[in-house]
Design a protein around this motif. Sequence first.
Motif, PDB file in Angstrom:
ATOM      1  N   VAL A 353       0.862  -1.185   0.000  1.00 53.19           N
ATOM      2  CA  VAL A 353       0.000   0.000   0.000  1.00 53.19           C
ATOM      3  C   VAL A 353       0.896   1.232   0.000  1.00 53.19           C
ATOM      4  O   VAL A 353       1.726   1.406   0.904  1.00 53.19           O
ATOM      5  CB  VAL A 353      -0.927   0.026   1.229  1.00 53.19           C
ATOM      6  N   THR A 354       0.733   2.063  -1.023  1.00 54.66           N
ATOM      7  CA  THR A 354       1.512   3.306  -1.104  1.00 54.66           C
ATOM      8  C   THR A 354       0.685   4.453  -0.539  1.00 54.66           C
ATOM      9  O   THR A 354      -0.472   4.656  -0.937  1.00 54.66           O
ATOM     10  CB  THR A 354       1.893   3.626  -2.559  1.00 54.66           C
ATOM     11  N   THR A 355       1.282   5.177   0.405  1.00 57.62           N
ATOM     12  CA  THR A 355       0.647   6.373   0.965  1.00 57.62           C
ATOM     13  C   THR A 355       1.598   7.547   0.827  1.00 57.62           C
ATOM     14  O   THR A 355       2.815   7.372   0.695  1.00 57.62           O
ATOM     15  CB  THR A 355       0.280   6.171   2.441  1.00 57.62           C
ATOM     16  N   PHE A 356       1.032   8.744   0.826  1.00 51.53           N
ATOM     17  CA  PHE A 356       1.828   9.956   0.659  1.00 51.53           C
ATOM     18  C   PHE A 356       1.596  10.894   1.837  1.00 51.53           C
ATOM     19  O   PHE A 356       0.451  11.098   2.276  1.00 51.53           O
ATOM     20  CB  PHE A 356       1.449  10.681  -0.638  1.00 51.53           C
ATOM     21  N   ARG A 357       2.667  11.433   2.343  1.00 50.82           N
ATOM     22  CA  ARG A 357       2.598  12.529   3.301  1.00 50.82           C
ATOM     23  C   ARG A 357       3.310  13.687   2.627  1.00 50.82           C
ATOM     24  O   ARG A 357       4.513  13.637   2.430  1.00 50.82           O
ATOM     25  CB  ARG A 357       3.280  12.150   4.605  1.00 50.82           C
ATOM     26  N   SER A 358       2.548  14.711   2.272  1.00 55.33           N
ATOM     27  CA  SER A 358       3.044  15.740   1.360  1.00 55.33           C
ATOM     28  C   SER A 358       3.292  15.046   0.019  1.00 55.33           C
ATOM     29  O   SER A 358       2.388  14.436  -0.539  1.00 55.33           O
ATOM     30  CB  SER A 358       4.300  16.408   1.911  1.00 55.33           C
ATOM     31  N   ILE A 359       4.504  15.118  -0.505  1.00 56.46           N
ATOM     32  CA  ILE A 359       4.789  14.453  -1.784  1.00 56.46           C
ATOM     33  C   ILE A 359       5.657  13.219  -1.592  1.00 56.46           C
ATOM     34  O   ILE A 359       6.047  12.566  -2.567  1.00 56.46           O
ATOM     35  CB  ILE A 359       5.482  15.431  -2.762  1.00 56.46           C
ATOM     36  N   LEU A 360       5.977  12.868  -0.355  1.00 54.56           N
ATOM     37  CA  LEU A 360       6.874  11.760  -0.080  1.00 54.56           C
ATOM     38  C   LEU A 360       6.090  10.454   0.046  1.00 54.56           C
ATOM     39  O   LEU A 360       5.210  10.333   0.893  1.00 54.56           O
ATOM     40  CB  LEU A 360       7.671  12.017   1.201  1.00 54.56           C
ATOM     41  N   PRO A 361       6.414   9.456  -0.781  1.00 53.94           N
ATOM     42  CA  PRO A 361       5.675   8.184  -0.720  1.00 53.94           C
ATOM     43  C   PRO A 361       6.260   7.240   0.329  1.00 53.94           C
ATOM     44  O   PRO A 361       7.459   7.222   0.579  1.00 53.94           O
ATOM     45  CB  PRO A 361       5.859   7.618  -2.117  1.00 53.94           C
ATOM     46  N   THR A 362       5.387   6.453   0.926  1.00 50.79           N
ATOM     47  CA  THR A 362       5.785   5.364   1.806  1.00 50.79           C
ATOM     48  C   THR A 362       5.077   4.106   1.341  1.00 50.79           C
ATOM     49  O   THR A 362       3.863   4.116   1.110  1.00 50.79           O
ATOM     50  CB  THR A 362       5.400   5.653   3.268  1.00 50.79           C
ATOM     51  N   VAL A 363       5.837   3.022   1.194  1.00 49.78           N
ATOM     52  CA  VAL A 363       5.259   1.755   0.757  1.00 49.78           C
ATOM     53  C   VAL A 363       5.232   0.798   1.945  1.00 49.78           C
ATOM     54  O   VAL A 363       6.273   0.467   2.512  1.00 49.78           O
ATOM     55  CB  VAL A 363       6.059   1.133  -0.406  1.00 49.78           C
ATOM     56  N   SER A 364       4.030   0.377   2.320  1.00 45.96           N
ATOM     57  CA  SER A 364       3.852  -0.552   3.436  1.00 45.96           C
ATOM     58  C   SER A 364       3.509  -1.935   2.885  1.00 45.96           C
ATOM     59  O   SER A 364       2.724  -2.057   1.947  1.00 45.96           O
ATOM     60  CB  SER A 364       2.731  -0.061   4.353  1.00 45.96           C
ATOM     61  N   GLU A 365       4.076  -2.960   3.492  1.00 48.39           N
ATOM     62  CA  GLU A 365       3.989  -4.307   2.943  1.00 48.39           C
ATOM     63  C   GLU A 365       3.321  -5.265   3.920  1.00 48.39           C
ATOM     64  O   GLU A 365       3.669  -5.317   5.104  1.00 48.39           O
ATOM     65  CB  GLU A 365       5.406  -4.791   2.617  1.00 48.39           C
ATOM     66  N   PHE A 366       2.366  -6.054   3.396  1.00 46.99           N
ATOM     67  CA  PHE A 366       1.667  -7.063   4.182  1.00 46.99           C
ATOM     68  C   PHE A 366       1.831  -8.396   3.467  1.00 46.99           C
ATOM     69  O   PHE A 366       1.463  -8.526   2.292  1.00 46.99           O
ATOM     70  CB  PHE A 366       0.186  -6.708   4.328  1.00 46.99           C
ATOM     71  N   VAL A 367       2.368  -9.388   4.176  1.00 51.45           N
ATOM     72  CA  VAL A 367       2.777 -10.651   3.557  1.00 51.45           C
ATOM     73  C   VAL A 367       1.809 -11.771   3.930  1.00 51.45           C
ATOM     74  O   VAL A 367       1.451 -11.934   5.104  1.00 51.45           O
ATOM     75  CB  VAL A 367       4.203 -11.030   3.985  1.00 51.45           C
ATOM     76  N   TYR A 368       1.427 -12.558   2.920  1.00 50.13           N
ATOM     77  CA  TYR A 368       0.539 -13.711   3.098  1.00 50.13           C
ATOM     78  C   TYR A 368       1.157 -14.930   2.411  1.00 50.13           C
ATOM     79  O   TYR A 368       1.716 -14.815   1.308  1.00 50.13           O
ATOM     80  CB  TYR A 368      -0.827 -13.468   2.453  1.00 50.13           C
ATOM     81  N   ASN A 369       1.055 -16.078   3.043  1.00 51.56           N
ATOM     82  CA  ASN A 369       1.273 -17.344   2.352  1.00 51.56           C
ATOM     83  C   ASN A 369      -0.071 -17.803   1.807  1.00 51.56           C
ATOM     84  O   ASN A 369      -1.124 -17.378   2.291  1.00 51.56           O
ATOM     85  CB  ASN A 369       1.840 -18.397   3.299  1.00 51.56           C
ATOM     86  N   TYR A 370      -0.033 -18.665   0.793  1.00 50.87           N
ATOM     87  CA  TYR A 370      -1.321 -19.148   0.285  1.00 50.87           C
ATOM     88  C   TYR A 370      -1.232 -20.585  -0.192  1.00 50.87           C
ATOM     89  O   TYR A 370      -0.156 -21.094  -0.545  1.00 50.87           O
ATOM     90  CB  TYR A 370      -1.855 -18.249  -0.827  1.00 50.87           C
ATOM     91  N   THR A 371      -2.377 -21.216  -0.189  1.00 53.79           N
ATOM     92  CA  THR A 371      -2.568 -22.496  -0.870  1.00 53.79           C
ATOM     93  C   THR A 371      -3.575 -22.253  -1.984  1.00 53.79           C
ATOM     94  O   THR A 371      -4.347 -21.295  -1.940  1.00 53.79           O
ATOM     95  CB  THR A 371      -3.101 -23.579   0.087  1.00 53.79           C
ATOM     96  N   LYS A 372      -3.547 -23.126  -2.989  1.00 51.29           N
ATOM     97  CA  LYS A 372      -4.435 -22.934  -4.139  1.00 51.29           C
ATOM     98  C   LYS A 372      -4.939 -24.286  -4.616  1.00 51.29           C
ATOM     99  O   LYS A 372      -4.161 -25.232  -4.763  1.00 51.29           O
ATOM    100  CB  LYS A 372      -3.691 -22.211  -5.271  1.00 51.29           C
ATOM    101  N   THR A 373      -6.228 -24.369  -4.854  1.00 50.40           N
ATOM    102  CA  THR A 373      -6.802 -25.601  -5.394  1.00 50.40           C
ATOM    103  C   THR A 373      -6.529 -25.698  -6.878  1.00 50.40           C
ATOM    104  O   THR A 373      -6.096 -24.727  -7.522  1.00 50.40           O
ATOM    105  CB  THR A 373      -8.322 -25.648  -5.147  1.00 50.40           C
TER     106      THR A 373
END
Length: 439
Positions: A353-373
């Motif tokens: 998720v990219t967010t901006f404070r003024s013009i400066l971007p911050t990228v926050s990361e959320f990690v998931y493992n997954y299984t798939k049929t």
Amino acid sequence: MKIKILSIFCLALALSSCKKGSEDLMIDGKLPELRSQESLETYGKALTSASNGWAGYLFTEGGGGYGFYMDFNDQDRVKMLAEIDAGTATDIMESTYRLKAVMGPSLIFDTYNYLHLLADPNSDVVGGTAGVGFKSDFEFEFSSLKGDTVKLVGKKRRSDLFLVKLNAEQQDFYLKGGLKTLVSDLTTYFNANKNLYITGNAEVSKVQFSVNMALNVKKAFFTWVENGVVKTAEAPFAYTTNGMFFNKPLVFNNIAFKTITWDKSKNLLTATTTTGKQIDILRGDLPIIPLHILMGTDRFKTITVFSTPFQTWSTSFTAMRATMSTSLTLNTRRLGNINFIFNDEIKQMKITVTTFRSILPTVSEFVYNYTKTVDGTYDFEFVNTEERTAVILNAVLPLTKIFADHKFTLDYKLDPVQGQVGSITSVDDPNYYLSGELK
């Protein structure tokens, strides 16, 4: 006296052996060098007798196919065009050639021409690999002469070169810039039609057809799914006067295609099998291969949800994103893009998720493992996040939580504005779905 008689006898025996050895080498009463010379004369007469020139199809060790126009005269000179770029397709280059017996009848292009571009070791010339170019040849051995076709094989790299005699109309095509026009038309067509296919059989209803037109690749592909496994067939191609020519057939389930014809008036490609059957290549709105099979591979890795709303967002996702944006605004931040990044090799997805404070971007990361049929249903398990996400954690919690709680499927959709996009839909709540650009 005995010694003299013995010497004469040995000399006679040696001469007899030499004579017998020469006879053993003869075929149809002719020595090899004479037969080789006669073969050279036969091939030479064939090359120069084509009053309208030849279409040349070169297939290199590097893997690609390349189309040429060649016109040989009896003064050891050849005129040439090539599909390499717009200039080589319209500007005739003249060079010299030689016919020579070098371990067999050979055709040697002994001064620089368009063939040499593909063998040039300087990567700045046409983009070949440094030191080897496109692993091509400019010295060839004659292999066969059948009807209007001469086949040759490169002496160093074993490149296949086919020469096919042209008629007056076909020669006119090359001399009036037809090769440049054809390449341009097909490039435009392939760029505009990403989802081409042919009808398959009872097991595989559709087979995807695609091409890689990059000069260092020049291949066509069939791709299909069989028992949940993606299968691919490939073959290099060269452009002809009306389409594409393969030196080895492009095969799907024992159906082998040798040529593909382009009908500009109908905006249609038609494949012809080795048995003469013609099959139209059809245009689809969406890809044949399910997205979940390609996602996380070299084909697709990311679905990017932009800050500008798509018409293929559900009402519930649109409302969720608006709530997230409002929460971030209260924290003096602005919501930017959201990326869903898949790695199928380790079965992991990251939501960034990219967010901006003024013009400066911050990228926050959320990690998931997954299984798939097998049918493509994803079950995500939240793994971790970074410390710097704490400031936005509450704002994006609705998004991160639903991916931990629900199961999802992936698919293609046609957005009225964006065109083809990647879509993620909740299995638990089919009214919740989002879409974004596929990368």
